[in-house]
Structures are given as structure tokens and as C-alpha cells.
Design a protein around this motif. Structure first.
Motif, PDB file in Angstrom:
ATOM      1  N   ASP A 109       0.796  -1.024  -0.005  1.00 52.95           N
ATOM      2  CA  ASP A 109      -0.032  -0.248   0.172  1.00 52.95           C
ATOM      3  C   ASP A 109       0.749   1.352   0.065  1.00 52.95           C
ATOM      4  O   ASP A 109       0.639   2.224  -0.626  1.00 52.95           O
ATOM      5  CB  ASP A 109      -0.888  -0.086   1.358  1.00 52.95           C
ATOM      6  N   GLN A 110       1.925   1.344   0.673  1.00 57.78           N
ATOM      7  CA  GLN A 110       2.825   2.362   0.871  1.00 57.78           C
ATOM      8  C   GLN A 110       3.835   2.315  -0.312  1.00 57.78           C
ATOM      9  O   GLN A 110       4.625   3.200  -0.531  1.00 57.78           O
ATOM     10  CB  GLN A 110       3.665   2.324   2.025  1.00 57.78           C
ATOM     11  N   GLN A 111       3.912   1.146  -1.229  1.00 54.67           N
ATOM     12  CA  GLN A 111       4.849   1.201  -2.519  1.00 54.67           C
ATOM     13  C   GLN A 111       6.015   1.250  -2.199  1.00 54.67           C
ATOM     14  O   GLN A 111       7.063   2.122  -2.699  1.00 54.67           O
ATOM     15  CB  GLN A 111       4.424   2.202  -3.459  1.00 54.67           C
ATOM     16  N   ALA A 112       6.369   0.618  -1.195  1.00 59.54           N
ATOM     17  CA  ALA A 112       8.012   0.734  -0.383  1.00 59.54           C
ATOM     18  C   ALA A 112       8.696  -0.288  -1.312  1.00 59.54           C
ATOM     19  O   ALA A 112       8.543  -1.103  -1.673  1.00 59.54           O
ATOM     20  CB  ALA A 112       7.764   0.255   1.201  1.00 59.54           C
ATOM     21  N   VAL A 113       9.758   0.383  -1.248  1.00 63.07           N
ATOM     22  CA  VAL A 113      11.174  -0.272  -2.276  1.00 63.07           C
ATOM     23  C   VAL A 113      12.205  -0.838  -1.348  1.00 63.07           C
ATOM     24  O   VAL A 113      12.730  -1.671  -1.344  1.00 63.07           O
ATOM     25  CB  VAL A 113      11.364   0.630  -3.429  1.00 63.07           C
ATOM     26  N   ARG A 114      12.686   0.090  -0.587  1.00 56.78           N
ATOM     27  CA  ARG A 114      13.865   0.053   0.248  1.00 56.78           C
ATOM     28  C   ARG A 114      13.365  -0.498   1.683  1.00 56.78           C
ATOM     29  O   ARG A 114      12.259   0.010   1.990  1.00 56.78           O
ATOM     30  CB  ARG A 114      14.948   1.219   0.359  1.00 56.78           C
ATOM     31  N   LEU A 115      14.330  -1.065   2.439  1.00 62.89           N
ATOM     32  CA  LEU A 115      14.032  -1.386   3.931  1.00 62.89           C
ATOM     33  C   LEU A 115      13.738  -0.251   4.564  1.00 62.89           C
ATOM     34  O   LEU A 115      12.881  -0.105   5.385  1.00 62.89           O
ATOM     35  CB  LEU A 115      15.311  -2.193   4.391  1.00 62.89           C
ATOM     36  N   GLY A 116      14.425   0.819   4.382  1.00 61.16           N
ATOM     37  CA  GLY A 116      14.165   2.302   5.019  1.00 61.16           C
ATOM     38  C   GLY A 116      13.077   2.766   4.734  1.00 61.16           C
ATOM     39  O   GLY A 116      12.255   3.300   5.939  1.00 61.16           O
ATOM     40  N   ASP A 117      12.154   2.448   3.724  1.00 58.99           N
ATOM     41  CA  ASP A 117      10.997   3.007   3.520  1.00 58.99           C
ATOM     42  C   ASP A 117       9.728   2.323   4.387  1.00 58.99           C
ATOM     43  O   ASP A 117       8.867   2.867   4.646  1.00 58.99           O
ATOM     44  CB  ASP A 117      10.519   2.411   1.768  1.00 58.99           C
ATOM     45  N   VAL A 118      10.233   1.035   4.743  1.00 59.00           N
ATOM     46  CA  VAL A 118       9.347   0.323   5.557  1.00 59.00           C
ATOM     47  C   VAL A 118       9.507   0.374   7.126  1.00 59.00           C
ATOM     48  O   VAL A 118       8.548   0.738   7.875  1.00 59.00           O
ATOM     49  CB  VAL A 118       9.582  -1.230   5.375  1.00 59.00           C
ATOM     50  N   LEU A 119      10.881   0.697   7.512  1.00 62.16           N
ATOM     51  CA  LEU A 119      11.106   0.624   9.026  1.00 62.16           C
ATOM     52  C   LEU A 119      10.620   2.119   9.579  1.00 62.16           C
ATOM     53  O   LEU A 119      10.759   2.427  10.607  1.00 62.16           O
ATOM     54  CB  LEU A 119      12.498   0.396   9.234  1.00 62.16           C
ATOM     55  N   LYS A 120      10.265   3.014   8.506  1.00 60.59           N
ATOM     56  CA  LYS A 120       9.618   4.568   8.989  1.00 60.59           C
ATOM     57  C   LYS A 120       8.581   4.076   9.838  1.00 60.59           C
ATOM     58  O   LYS A 120       7.990   4.987  10.669  1.00 60.59           O
ATOM     59  CB  LYS A 120       9.432   5.157   7.941  1.00 60.59           C
ATOM     60  N   ASN A 121       7.882   2.888   9.598  1.00 64.77           N
ATOM     61  CA  ASN A 121       6.602   2.579  10.299  1.00 64.77           C
ATOM     62  C   ASN A 121       6.519   2.012  11.733  1.00 64.77           C
ATOM     63  O   ASN A 121       5.830   1.642  12.443  1.00 64.77           O
ATOM     64  CB  ASN A 121       5.582   1.753   9.525  1.00 64.77           C
ATOM     65  N   VAL A 122       8.074   2.009  12.109  1.00 66.82           N
ATOM     66  CA  VAL A 122       8.392   1.424  13.521  1.00 66.82           C
ATOM     67  C   VAL A 122       8.678   2.525  14.421  1.00 66.82           C
ATOM     68  O   VAL A 122       9.606   3.357  14.095  1.00 66.82           O
ATOM     69  CB  VAL A 122       9.274   0.523  13.412  1.00 66.82           C
ATOM     70  N   SER A 123       7.786   2.775  15.488  1.00 69.20           N
ATOM     71  CA  SER A 123       8.327   3.849  16.673  1.00 69.20           C
ATOM     72  C   SER A 123       9.627   3.813  16.883  1.00 69.20           C
ATOM     73  O   SER A 123      10.139   2.506  17.448  1.00 69.20           O
ATOM     74  CB  SER A 123       7.256   3.812  17.495  1.00 69.20           C
ATOM     75  N   GLY A 124      10.361   4.703  17.141  1.00 69.79           N
ATOM     76  CA  GLY A 124      11.682   4.824  17.702  1.00 69.79           C
ATOM     77  C   GLY A 124      12.895   4.629  16.592  1.00 69.79           C
ATOM     78  O   GLY A 124      14.107   4.587  16.996  1.00 69.79           O
ATOM     79  N   VAL A 125      12.574   4.113  15.276  1.00 64.17           N
ATOM     80  CA  VAL A 125      13.486   3.727  14.476  1.00 64.17           C
ATOM     81  C   VAL A 125      13.697   4.696  13.348  1.00 64.17           C
ATOM     82  O   VAL A 125      12.725   4.973  12.882  1.00 64.17           O
ATOM     83  CB  VAL A 125      13.285   2.331  13.829  1.00 64.17           C
TER      84      VAL A 125
END
Length: 832
Positions: free
Chosen positions: A152-168
Motif C-alpha cells: 500500500d505504501q509502495q515501499a521499495v527499500r528497507l528504510g521505506d518500511v522501517l519508518k513505520n516502526v516507532s523509535g527507528v
């Protein structure tokens, strides 16, 4: 001594609760199995008592158990987001287990789709935990980002996904060829030798950017996980879970098109080969330019896998990875005078590229994983994993932009890399559930081994005029027309190869003990053994093999963990935990002995909550992480004279990291989910010697934002004329932080801050390390998404950083990488 106080507290707690156990009135249990219409286990569905706030979640085999129910008649119901709720009556008798099984109307494939689209809540089991502990029973902050969120967020890189984790937070992109993250004040490395990023439970080198868009999920365990994984970051460990074979036919094909000529086709096919053998193949290719001039990307990733079921009790899973990543390296805009603040960087457009046009960085990576799961019976399981990963990096360009004058002049020096890393990993985990008297145990026994072999090269460079050396040219980063920049590609020749192996092994035991239905204890310990071997050096000119100056080094450490868990009801859990992890230190003490590892203590209080039959999760955690034996430069030599050798150190410094995190996630229907989180961290030096060369007490450590926040919401309409229409929005905030280098006592900003002394000549040599803090402001980005799906076809579009926010990611003192501007992406997909 603190760890012994915690153990004593545990013993006293057990003693206090023992009388309560004896005084309890007799109760009964309800247990059973939930299956789909085609006879497969229905994993992770909610099971509860109607009218009573008491429930649980079925495990991966569809089994559930409700404990300590007062005798009487009840109605038990099974539900999940998007499923039709089923109810059945049941009678509970004291001292007995009442069995009640359920059969859902949905098939396994239908349930799989419901789980994927409807389950975005926090409290899901993570394979990183190794023991399949129920999330509310696990005294540690966790998170799972599913493939639905990634898509849904059309994430490509690992950093695109980890933005969804609080504190990371994404803190560094060294040379634009790899990502590094920070959590709870601690960095998460890239390479297998020092990283805390795993794939399918095995440590992984993430050079060249792993492809996040093809993953089934990304799991995180926050805080110390040394008990399970040894020498890893004290902030967080990350596990990338690849997609697995399925025994029903299906798949998808999609094409992502984005700004700067980005295109990325992806294919995913799965199905049965025989009754007991299934396959899956996931593959993607990406070509893209960049908002940075000259920079481009060409990547190919393939992930085939096979799953073989040997009877009803044993599964064998083979997974293979291939990644070819060709990138143009980009160390950003540079930092004039090594200490200039971001607001002082004038006339630096976002797109300006200061590397040579011919620079390249090519990564090839292959990996194979073999996983065997064997179920002896309902109470005992064995898991074995073996893996091999081979990473090769070949790059050439100029060095990182250091020593840039205040006017912007930079003497560029040639730099190359031809490195390799081979990782050999194996782990064995035995899980058991049993009782001793009235105590229920969930036991984990395990062992792991990793061998990492790192290869590096040295080079000579020859220009077209025959000049041999590293000097290339001079440019001005503000005005490219100031000097005539060179564009010729010098000849590169290998001169030396260095191979450095190391072994890491550990054995561990962990037990989750249920004292009552409300009070539980988790305790465990790991013993780790690490050995770094002396390097082997091959001189290509003489063909002679020599040894490195550093001899074999052995490190050993115990990593304990203990936690008390209180569950006033089965949907709420409160815990207090103590954990310990360690870091390996380089250098020697004043007597020439290798430094021992630094042991880091973490104390955490947390609460996990589930509401609306698991559709809403709300978690909070409060922590303190303290390194009371931080390695610092030793003040004096054995004879009492002042020490000036930065490699002679002592364990008398301290850092403290305080913070808290809040996460609220929900899937209120199969059409609607949201993710929200906030993290605060204060990581600073809390005890230093105060002498020249030591850290400045009270100063924040670099690359650790004080605040991070994230929020995403997606809704799909399923009625009327707009049925199939999807809307979504995501916002991410990274607070102010410091880049550069932390200051040390007795040195001015911009001054070299460490030195070494030649013991024979007494000559002091300065080390090129600067006091140079770079204050970075906080920033927020907002993404908006809209899409439409009809039957098997879907179209999803996104505008990222819609307000075109400008800020930077910094790596140490020498480079600033501008964040991406406003960009567009759209994905057209077809499911079959």
C-alpha cells in the motif's frame, strides 16, 4: 551486581505468590482446535468467551486454550476481521479440560487473504523470538510490518518500511550504497560482521539495499536481544521474512512506474508441484534515475523457494536469494570546513552531484537457506536453520568529501573497493511445553554458530599520463566552473588482498513460567564465544603471504534476561524486565591486554493491550539502557605518564539512553487499518573522566533523533459506485539530531581530537578525526495514496513528500545526503 538484585527479586516474588497459588479455588480450562473448511489449521484467529473479557489467539496450528475458568455454562466464539463469527455453548467443570473444536466456512486460501488484508495490529507472533511465545506473554516491544502495508505504501527499500516502526530512524547512507538505522540510541550496522539485520532468522549483509517490496513481512524486536542472538545492537534487531510456497495456485504481476524514469516490474507465482511439494518464485527488476544528477540504479532480485512436507510432522523449506545491484555512489553535498552547519551551506541545489560521472558501485549477493521444522508431538518442536550468504562489492570513484575548505574547494582523491563477505550460519532451537506441578513452562533450548570471512583489497591507480597515486583533481562544490573537473577513468591495479575470519557461537536457554493465569516469569541466559582470527595478507607484487599485526582475539560473555509479567486480563499485559547485552572493544589496556567486552544493562517497563477481539492494539514501553564500562582513551601509562595513544584504552566511561515508545495500531474492518507510533530518546554521555581526549559529559551522541513519529491510514470502499476505491495517507517525522563527530574535552571544534605515539621514536601522530557536531533540524514528510481495484486488476498511485520538505541524512562529519523531493509512483497489478 544489578543483575543479582534482579534474580533475588525474582526469587522473592515467587515466594510471595506461592501462597496465592495454594489458595486459588478450583477452575477448569477450555481447549480445542480451529480449522478451515478444507481441514487446514486456522492460525491467529480470536477465541473468547461471550460477555466476558477473556480470550486468546489460536496458534499457528489452530490450537487454543482458555485457562482458569470458573465452573459454569458459557458461550465461546471464534472471530477475525472479515470473518463470520461462530459461537458454541460450552460447560466448564472444575479440574477438567472441556474440549470444543471449530470449523470455519472459509478455506485456507480465503483465510490467508483475510489475514493479509485485515491484520495490521501490533501484537502478532514474530519468528525472531524463536519460541513462538504469545505476543502478550513476551516482555519485549515488538512489531510486524506486513506485505499489505509494504504494498500500500509502495515501499521499495528497507528504510521505506522501517519508518513505520516507532523509535527507528534512518540515520546514515554511507556513499549512497547502503542504509544504516538507529534505535534507542544505538546504531544498526550493515555488514554481517557487526550488523543486527537478519533475513529468515539468519544474520544478513545488507550492502546494496535489500528489496523490501518482495517480502512477506518485516519483524522487529526492540531493545536487547543478546539472549537469542549474541552480539547485536542494543536498540533493535530486524528480520526480513521472504515469501514462502503455498499449496494453492496463485500469484501476481505488477509494474511500478515512478519519477525520474523509475520502472520496476515484479512477478510472484506459487502453487503445488505434488501433494507434498510446493514452490514459489518472486522476481523483480528495477531501473531508475535519481533527483541527484548522474545517480542511477539497476537492480535485479530473484527469490525461488521450495516447501516439502514429510508426513504430518516435518517440513523442509529451501529458499534462495540472488541480488545484482549496480549503483552510482553518492556521498551527498559535502561539509565545508568539516564543521559547517546545514543552514550555512549556501547555493547547494538538491540535485548537485560532486562525484566523478564515471563512478560505480556494483554488488552481487547470493544466499541459500535451509529450514527444517519437526513436530515431535503437540508439546515439543525442533527447528533447524542453515544458511550461506556471499556478498561481493566492486566499486571505484573518489573518496568521501573530507577536507573541503570553507570556500568549497575540494581536492578529490581516488578510492576503490573490491570486497567480499561470506557468512556461514546455523542454529538449532528446541521448544517444549510442559508442567512441573502447577507451573506451566514454555521452554527454549538453542545453539547457534556463525562464521564470517571478510575480504578486502588494496590498489594502485595510474592516470593516462602515467602518474601513480591517489590524487585526482580539485573541484569547487559551490561553483563547478571554478576548476576543470577531470572525466578520465584511471587504471586500477590490485596490490594486496587481506582476509579476516571470525567465528561467533552461543548456547542459550529461556523459560516462560506461568505461575498463575495472571503472573508469569520469563528468565534465560546465553553464553557467547567470539574469536577474531589474525588476518592473512597476500602481496600480489611479491606473491608472499604474511600475517596482520593484530593477533587472534577471543571474547566471551554471559547475557542474562529476567522479566516479571502481570496480566490482569488476557487482553492486557504489564511487564518489567532486565536484559544485558555486550559489545566487542578494540585496542588494549595500559598493560597490553585485549579489552574485554563492554556489558550494557537495560531496564524496561511496558504494557501491551488488545481491544475489540484483537482488532486494536495499544502498547507503551519505558526504558533505560546503560553502558557503565564504555571504552575511553586511557589517561595514564603504567609509569604514571600521560597516555597519548588512542589505541590504549580503559573501561571507565558511561553512556545512558532513556526513552519511551507508544504504538497504536488497528484493523477495525477488512477495509480499514491504521498504524501510529511515537518514540522519544535521550542518549548521552553520563560519566567521563573529563580529561583531554575523553567525551564531553552530558552531550548527546550523534545520529540519534530525540523524537520520531509515524502514522498511516488506509481505507478501501466496498459498497456503492465507488466500490474498490482506496485512499491512504502516511506521515513520518524525524526530530532534531546531531551529525558529525562528538566533541572531546580539550579540543576545539574542527581540531584533530586523537593521537598515537610511536613507542620507539616518541613521535606523536595525529589521527584524522574532528570535533565537529552538525546540528540538524527535525523534518516531516507526508505521502498521499489513491487507488482502484476491480476483480483481479488494481491500480495504486502515490505522491510522496507532497510538501517538498527539504532536509538531510548525515553520515559522520563529511557528508550530507538530501532527502528525496516530491515524487510520484504508480503500481498497476494483476492477481491470478
Amino acid at each position: 551486581m544489578k543483575k543479582y538484585y534482579i534474580i533475588l527479586l525474582l526469587i522473592l516474588s515467587v515466594s510471595l505468590y506461592a501462597p496465592l497459588l495454594l489458595a486459588q479455588s478450583k477452575t477448569g480450562n477450555i481447549a480445542g482446535t480451529v480449522k478451515t473448511s478444507d481441514g487446514n489449521p486456522a492460525a491467529y484467529v480470536s477465541v473468547g468467551l461471550a460477555g466476558i473479557n477473556k480470550g486468546t489467539t489460536a496458534d499457528e496450528d489452530g490450537n487454543y486454550e482458555l485457562k482458569n475458568i470458573k465452573p459454569g455454562s458459557y458461550t465461546i466464539k471464534v472471530s477475525f476481521v472479515g470473518l463470520k463469527t461462530q459461537e458454541q455453548p460450552v460447560t466448564v467443570t472444575a479440574g477438567k479440560i472441556s474440549r470444543l473444536d471449530f470449523n470455519l466456512t472459509e478455506s485456507a486460501s480465503q483465510l490467508k487473504e483475510v489475514v493479509i488484508t485485515g491484520s495490521q495490529t501490533l501484537n502478532k507472533p514474530v519468528s525472531l523470538g524463536k519460541a513462538n511465545i504469545r505476543p502478550l506473554d513476551l516482555p519485549q516491544s515488538t512489531g510486524v510490518i506486513s506485505s499489505t502495508v509494504i504494498a500500500d505504501q509502495q515501499a521499495v527499500r528497507l528504510g521505506d518500511v522501517l519508518k513505520n516502526v516507532s523509535g527507528v530512524s534512518l540515520t546514515q547512507t554511507r556513499g549512497g550504497v547502503a542504509e544504516t538505522f538507529s534505535a534507542r540510541g544505538y546504531s544498526i550496522g550493515v555488514a554481517g560482521s557487526g550488523g543486527s539485520i537478519f533475513k529468515n532468522g539468519i544474520i544478513s549483509n545488507t550492502q546494496g539495499f535489500p528489496d523490501a517490496s518482495t517480502l512477506e513481512s518485516i519483524e522487529v524486536l526492540k531493545g536487547s536481544s543478546a539472549l537469542l542472538y549474541g552480539n547485536v545492537s542494543g536498540g533493535v534487531v530486524i528480520n526480513m521474512v521472504t515469501k514462502k510456497p503455498r499449496f494453492d495456485w496463485g500469484g501476481s504481476v505488477s509494474m511500478l512506474l515512478g519519477s525520474y524514469n523509475q520502472y520496476k516490474p515484479t512477478l510472484d507465482i506459487y502453487g503445488p508441484i505434488t501433494k507434498n511439494l510446493a514452490f514459489r518464485v518472486v522476481g523483480t527488476h528495477e531501473d531508475a534515475n535519481s533527483y541527484r544528477d548522474v545517480v542511477n540504479t539497476h537492480r535485479t532480485y530473484i527469490n525461488p523457494s521450495l516447501l516439502y512436507k514429510i508426513g504430518q510432522k516435518t517440513d523442509v523449506l529451501f529458499q534462495f536469494d540472488y541480488l545484482k545491484s549496480d549503483l552510482v555512489p553518492d556521498a551527498g553535498v559535502g561539509i565545508p570546513n568539516n564543521r559547517i552547519t546545514v543552514t550555512e551551506v549556501p547555493n547547494q541545489p538538491r540535485n548537485r552531484f560532486i562525484y566523478p560521472n564515471w563512478a560505480y558501485n556494483n554488488t552481487k549477493q547470493t544466499a541459500g537457506y535451509l529450514t527444517v521444522n519437526h513436530k515431535f508431538n503437540d508439546n515439543w518442536r525442533l527447528n533447524a536453520i542453515g544458511a550461506i550468504q556471499n556478498t561481493r562489492v566492486n566499486g571505484f570513484g573518489v573518496g568521501v568529501p573530507t577536507a573541503i575548505s570553507a570556500a568549497g574547494d575540494w581536492d578529490r582523491a581516488l578510492s576503490a573497493v573490491k570486497s567480499g563477505e561470506k557468512d556461514y550460519s546455523a542454529q538449532l532451537n528446541l521448544n517444549g511445553n510442559f508442567k512441573t506441578g502447577r507451573f506451566q513452562h514454555q521452554l527454549l533450548l538453542g545453539a547457534d554458530f556463525t562464521r564470517i570471512v571478510i575480504e578486502g583489497r588494496n590498489f594502485n591507480f595510474t592516470s593516462a599520463t602515467g602518474f601513480v597515486g591517489t590524487k585526482y583533481d580539485k573541484i569547487n562544490i559551490y561553483d563547478p566552473a571554478t576548476f576543470n573537473a577531470r572525466n578520465d577513468v584511471p587504471t586500477i591495479t590490485d596490490t594486496m588482498r587481506t582476509i579476516t575470519p571470525q567465528n561467533r557461537t552461543g548456547v542459550y536457554v529461556q523459560d516462560l513460567i506461568s505461575l498463575t493465569s495472571k503472573f508469569k516469569v520469563l528468565a534465560g541466559v546465553r553464553w557467547s564465544y567470539q574469536k577474531a582470527f589474525q588476518s592473512t595478507i597476500l602481496n600480489y607484487n611479491t606473491q608472499k603471504v604474511t600475517r596482520g599485526t593484530a593477533v587472534d582475539k577471543t571474547d566471551k560473555a554471559f547475557s542474562p534476561k529476567v522479566a516479571l509479567i502481570y496480566q490482569p486480563q488476557q487482553t492486557t499485559s504489564v511487564y518489567a524486565s532486565y536484559t544485558n547485552n555486550f559489545t566487542i572493544n578494540s585496542g588494549t589496556d595500559i598493560f597490553g591486554n585485549n579489552l574485554k567486552p563492554s556489558h550494557i544493562n537495560q531496564y524496561e517497563l511496558g504494557m501491551k493491550n488488545e481491544f475489540l477481539n484483537g482488532r486494536l492494539s495499544a502498547n507503551v514501553s519505558l526504558y533505560r539502557i546503560q553502558n557503565s564500562n564504555l571504552a575511553q582513551i586511557a589517561l595514564f601509562n603504567p609509569d604514571g605518564s600521560s597516555n597519548t595513544n588512542s589505541n590504549v584504552r580503559q573501561l571507565n566511561g558511561e553512556t545512558t539512553s532513556d526513552g519511551f515508545e507508544v504504538d497504536v495500531n488497528g484493523a477495525l474492518s477488512k477495509n480499514f487499518y491504521f498504524i501510529a507510533g511515537y518514540g522519544y530518546n535521550f542518549m548521552r554521555y553520563t560519566n567521563t573522566t573529563g580529561a583531554r581526549g575523553s567525551q564531553v559529559e552530558g552531550e548527546r551522541l550523534i545520529n540519534n533523533p530525540a523524537h520520531t513519529a509515524n502514522g498511516s491510514i488506509f481505507y478501501t470502499f466496498d459498497k456503492g459506485n465507488i466500490k474498490g476505491f482506496k485512499l491512504g495517507a502516511s506521515a513520518f517525522y524525524t526530530g532534531k539530531r546531531m551529525g558529525g563527530n562528538n566533541n572531546t574535552v580539550g579540543y576545539n571544534p574542527g581540531e584533530l581530537n586523537s593521537a598515537s605515539v610511536n613507542p620507539k621514536t616518541g613521535v606523536v601522530t595525529q589521527i584524522s578525526s574532528y570535533n565537529a557536531l552538525l546540528p540538524l533540524k527535525g523534518f516531516a514528510t507526508v505521502d498521499l495514496s489513491a487507488g482502484y481495484s476491480f476483480k483481479h486488476v488494481s491500480l495504486l498511485a502515490k505522491v510522496s513528500n507532497i510538501f517538498d520538505t527539504m532536509n538531510y541524512i548525515v553520515h559522520d562529519r563529511y557528508s550530507l545526503n538530501p532527502i528525496p523531493p516530491r515524487m510520484f509512483a504508480a503500481t498497476l497489478g494483476y492477481k491470478f
